[in-house]
Design an enzyme around this catalytic site. Structure first.
Site, short mmCIF file in Angstrom:
data_model
loop_
_atom_site.label_atom_id
_atom_site.label_comp_id
_atom_site.label_asym_id
_atom_site.label_seq_id
_atom_site.Cartn_x
_atom_site.Cartn_y
_atom_site.Cartn_z
N GLY A 377 43.84 35.58 38.95
CA GLY A 377 44.94 35.82 39.89
C GLY A 377 44.66 37.02 40.76
O GLY A 377 43.66 37.73 40.59
N PRO A 378 45.53 37.28 41.74
CA PRO A 378 45.33 38.40 42.68
C PRO A 378 45.32 39.74 41.94
O PRO A 378 45.91 39.88 40.87
CB PRO A 378 46.55 38.30 43.61
CG PRO A 378 47.10 36.93 43.42
CD PRO A 378 46.77 36.53 42.02
N SER A 379 44.66 40.72 42.54
CA SER A 379 44.64 42.07 41.97
C SER A 379 46.05 42.62 41.91
O SER A 379 46.88 42.38 42.80
CB SER A 379 43.77 43.00 42.82
OG SER A 379 42.43 42.56 42.81
N GLY A 380 46.31 43.38 40.85
CA GLY A 380 47.63 43.98 40.69
C GLY A 380 48.68 43.04 40.15
O GLY A 380 49.86 43.37 40.11
N GLY A 381 48.25 41.87 39.70
CA GLY A 381 49.22 40.88 39.21
C GLY A 381 49.71 41.15 37.80
O GLY A 381 50.74 40.63 37.40
N GLY A 382 48.96 41.95 37.01
CA GLY A 382 49.39 42.27 35.66
C GLY A 382 48.40 41.86 34.58
O GLY A 382 48.72 41.92 33.39
N LYS A 383 47.21 41.44 34.98
CA LYS A 383 46.21 40.96 34.00
C LYS A 383 45.81 42.08 33.03
O LYS A 383 45.77 41.89 31.82
CB LYS A 383 44.98 40.41 34.74
CG LYS A 383 45.29 39.24 35.66
CD LYS A 383 44.05 38.66 36.30
CE LYS A 383 43.35 39.62 37.25
NZ LYS A 383 44.19 39.96 38.43
N GLU A 509 36.40 42.13 33.16
CA GLU A 509 35.42 42.16 34.24
C GLU A 509 34.09 42.72 33.74
O GLU A 509 33.50 43.61 34.34
CB GLU A 509 35.93 43.02 35.41
CG GLU A 509 37.16 42.45 36.11
CD GLU A 509 36.81 41.31 37.04
OE1 GLU A 509 35.61 40.95 37.12
OE2 GLU A 509 37.72 40.78 37.69
#
Length: 586
Positions: A377-383, A509
């Protein structure tokens, strides 16, 4: 910009907290008694010196100059030196014990604090509290406190002797006391405020220096030397200006006290000379009185320094107790659960770092044993926040995480975290040797044999490289592993995970910062490590997770899609866009 809190003079409550903090270090009462006894004996011998001098001088006039008198005076001096040195050492030892106790308290507290604490405070500021603030307390206890004790005893003894010797000259001398207080007290308060300001600015400057030095490669690669030079000069100039302000008050207070005391001395000499001429006192008594006056002058000057230092120490205590009062990470002595072959389930989990700002919203999913679960998902999404919740760095605001049928918060933290292997993109390393990094966190009783270390290094495809190093496993790798490449650091981290044989593997990552050749080798090692383990993966590059059993697509803290790569590609518009952008390039 937030307004800095106004600096204040410590109150009785502040000084009470300071005293309580000192006693909490379990100071040896017997050592205090010995140190104070030594100080009392030292003071008594100091008080005998003027009396011996009086007898010496009057003895010359009376033709009473004998070897016994010389031996007595020499003996008094020797006793004074011996007892003074002994008592100062004991009091210094007490000071060192107090500071060691404070640092022990702080260090043990810091390593038990939750991750949320380190989100709020810069590392440099924490280090400053552990080193600079405790050093201020050390200076007070080791240097100023012995002088203060000796001064109080000396002044008390001198006062009674002077009253007995000549109460009239003593009253003349005491007239200077209220005058000295009236002149120096307002200046002392201002100086205490400036000293606290200097203390705070020094702590901030230390923190900024540490941060810059820690990220020296970022500074160099960003050609930020000029910007850092200007920031450093601004901070140094600020410290310089505060130092000048402090120096101004010192320059005023010192000469004031000196002039006042010299005035009293001149007056006493003049008045005493008249009394000698009239035959009221002897020459020896006048000399003894002057020597006692000298014994008062020095303690009075040290008192000013002591009270300024105690106010600094009260400020340092305030910052130390802020950390000591912080709530520690919950020390759960719950169940020791083996998480082999158990599913992990998130059930309506929500979490926020700040009130009313949820970063994770009602997320639910289940991972079965041996599955590879990927977060995309997009960066800053909560992963990364989901990872932090799984590691139990934070506790969900609502909802629960289960291992099998057991809520995760009922499992001992030690038991839970010991079964997790974590490999991040930062490839974190501690300064020290390769062996120390491999075994980091393992208790002494569980240190592996060297053969096992070489085995896990081979499994992580890094054995050949380490065998070529001059010191092999004992090779120093520099601060944060600076002497190694990113791929080498990452493979050593993977070897560390192999050594712990984790039941759950978490990878954030893990190959994002590597070149293609290193990525290939590291990926081979990771694939070997993932085999047979439940694995959670964060990846922005979809090519690394297309083989995942389940991909969770996280947007703005919400789970908007879940399934295999093929399922999401068919059903999830944004995932399809990501895949078209990335996989077509691959």
């Amino acid at each position: 910009m937030d307004k800095k809190p106004e600096l204040k003079t410590p109150t009785k409550h502040d000084l009470k907290k300071f005293t309580q903090l000192l006693w909490s270090t379990n100071i040896s009462k017997s050592l205090i008694a010995i140190g104070l006894t030594g100080s009392i004996i030292t003071t008594l011998t100091q008080l005998l010196i003027p009396l011996a001098t009086q007898q010496f001088i009057d003895g010359i006039e009376l033709d009473f100059f004998t070897p016994w008198m010389i031996a007595s005076i020499v003996g008094i001096f020797i006793l004074q030196v011996l007892f003074s040195g002994f008592s100062n050492y004991i009091l210094y030892k007490i000071g060192q014990h107090v500071v060691a106790g404070l640092r022990d308290f702080l260090w043990n507290k810091i390593i038990k604090l939750p991750v949320s604490f380190f989100d709020r405070y810069a590392s440099g500021e924490i280090v400053s509290r552990l080193t600079n603030d405790t050093s201020i307390v050390q200076n007070l206890i080791s240097s100023f406190f012995p002088q203060f004790i000796s001064g109080v005893l000396s002044i008390t003894g001198v006062f009674f002797i002077l009253i007995i010797m000549d109460w009239q000259m003593t009253l003349v001398m005491l007239t200077a006391v209220p005058l000295a207080l009236a002149l120096t007290r307002p200046l002392g308060k201002r100086m205490a405020k400036v000293s606290r300001e200097m203390q705070d600015e020094t702590a901030q400057f230390s923190g900024k220096v540490q941060q810059t030095v820690a990220e020296i490669r970022l500074m160099k690669s960003s050609t930020a030397e000029s910007a850092e030079k200007e920031k450093g000069e601004r901070n140094i100039n600020k410290l310089y200006r505060i130092g000048l302000k402090e120096g101004k008050y010192i320059a005023i207070i010192g000469p004031l006290i000196y002039t006042l005391m010299m005035g009293v001395m001149v007056f006493v000499i003049g008045y005493g000379g008249v009394r000698v001429a009239r035959g009221d006192i002897t020459t020896g008594e006048l000399v003894a009185f002057l020597l006692y006056l000298f014994q008062i002058i020095f303690p009075i000057t040290t008192f000013m320094n002591f009270f300024m230092q105690i106010q600094k120490a009260a400020g340092a205590t305030e910052r130390i107790t802020q950390i000591l009062d912080e709530k520690e990470e919950e020390k759960r002595e719950g169940k020791s659960v083996s998480i082999d072959n158990l599913p992990i389930k998130f059930e309506n989990v929500s979490f926020s770092y700040q009130e009313n700002k949820e970063v994770i919203k009602q997320i639910s999913f289940i991972s079965h044993p041996g599955e590879k679960i990927a977060f995309a998902g997009p960066s800053g999404g909560g992963k990364s926040t989901l990872f932090a919740l799984l590691e139990q760095f934070y506790t969900p605001d609502s909802g629960r995480i289960y291992v099998g049928d057991t809520p995760i918060n009922e499992i001992s933290l030690q038991s839970w975290r010991s079964q997790i292997g974590y490999v991040s993109q930062e490839n974190a390393m501690m300064s020290g040797t390769i062996k120390e990094n491999l075994c980091y966190g393992l208790p002494d009783t569980e240190q592996p044999a060297e053969e096992r270390l070489w085995e896990v290094l081979e499994m992580a495809y890094v054995k050949t490289f380490i065998e070529q190093l001059p010191s092999k496993l004992e090779e120093e790798i520099g601060e944060r592993g600076a002497k190694l490449s990113g791929g080498q650091r990452q493979r050593i981290n993977i070897a560390r995970a192999f050594l712990r044989d984790p039941k759950i593997l978490m990878m954030d990552e893990a190959t994002a910062s590597l070149d293609s050749q290193s990525e290939k080798i590291v990926s081979q090692a990771l694939n070997k490590l993932m085999k047979g383990r439940t694995t959670f993966v964060i990846a922005h590059r979809l090519s690394t997770i297309v083989d995942a059993d389940k991909i969770l697509f996280i947007e703005e803290g919400q789970l908007t899609g879940m399934g295999s790569h093929e399922e999401l590609y068919e059903k999830h518009t944004l995932y399809q866009l990501f895949a078209n952008q990335q996989l077509s390039k691959d």
